[in-house]
Design an enzyme around this catalytic site. Sequence first.
Site, PDB file in Angstrom:
ATOM      1  N   HIS A 163       0.842  -1.201   0.000  1.00 15.47           N
ATOM      2  CA  HIS A 163       0.000   0.000   0.000  1.00 15.47           C
ATOM      3  C   HIS A 163       0.879   1.255   0.000  1.00 15.47           C
ATOM      4  CE1 HIS A 163      -3.094  -2.688   2.153  1.00 15.47           C
ATOM      5  NE2 HIS A 163      -3.698  -2.287   1.049  1.00 15.47           N
ATOM      6  N   CYS A 250      -2.056  -0.210   9.852  1.00 14.83           N
ATOM      7  CA  CYS A 250      -3.104  -1.112   9.363  1.00 14.83           C
ATOM      8  C   CYS A 250      -4.082  -1.572  10.437  1.00 14.83           C
ATOM      9  CB  CYS A 250      -2.496  -2.383   8.782  1.00 14.83           C
ATOM     10  SG  CYS A 250      -0.978  -2.159   7.908  1.00 14.83           S
TER      11      CYS A 250
END
Length: 255
Positions: A163, A250
Amino acid sequence: MSKMFTHAIVRKPGDDFARGITTSNLGTPHYELMIKQHEVYIEALRSLGLELIVLEALPDYPDAYFVEDTAVVTPDVAIITNPGVEDRRGEEDTIERALATYRKTVRIHAPGTVDGGDVLMVGAHFFIGISERTNEEGATQLGCIFEEYGYTWATVCVEAGLHLKSSVNYIGKNTLLVTEKFAGRDEFKGYDTIIVEKTEEYAANTLLINNSLITPKGFPNTIKKLEATGLGIIELDVSEVRKMDGGLTCMSLRF
Ligand code: CIR
C-alpha cells in the site's frame, strides 16, 4: 500541530489469522505472541488518550484485524471502502456499523476498489495510492467525496510495497517519512521528507497519533531520525503482524 484524534477502532485477531494473505517470507506467525503484541498496541493507543472501540474477531476473515483497509475516516464523513481483494470483501460491513455511531457513512462502489492503506491524510489533503488494491475508479470516487467536503486530493502510483502507507506516512510538521523509492517524487514537493534507508524500509509505516509517533521496534537508524523531530516516540514489536504483510497503521482506524 497535527489533527487531534479522540477515538480508534481496532479488531482482535482471530485464531485463524495465519490464514490471511501474505507475501512475506518471514515464517509462520505465532498466535499467542500476536495477541500479546496486539494488546500492547491497544494499550499504546490508550496511553495517547484515545478511546478504543475493540471489535471481536470476524469469523472467516483472517485479515479483518487490519481494519484500516475498510474505511477512510475524515472529521466530517467516513468513507467505507470496497476492498481490493475478493477475500476481504464483507469486512467493511461490520466497520460501517461501528462507524455509523460517530460519522455519516458513504460507500465506494464496484468496479471501484480502495484499500484504506492506500489513503494518506495530511491535514485537509489526501494522497491516494494507485496500487494492486486501489484502482483509478475507486480513487476517483473517493476523490469526489473528498471534494464534496472541501478536501483536496492527488493520486500517487504505488510501484513498490503493498500500500502507499507501506512506504509513505505523515509525521507532522509538514514532514513525510518515506522510503528511498518514494523520495524525490514530484507529488511530495512542498513537504520536508525524512528518508528511511533500504535496510529499514519497514519503519516507514510509522503512525502519528496527536503529537506522538508509534514506530516498529528494531530500526535504530530511523529512530535516530525520528528523535530529531522532538515528538514523543513509542516503539512496538510487531514481528507477527509483519509476517502477515501488515504494520502499525493497518491495525486501527483513528478519528
Ligand atoms: C492483506 O494482504 O490484505 C493483509 N494481509 C495485510 C493488510 C495490511 N494493511 C495495511 O497495510 N493497511
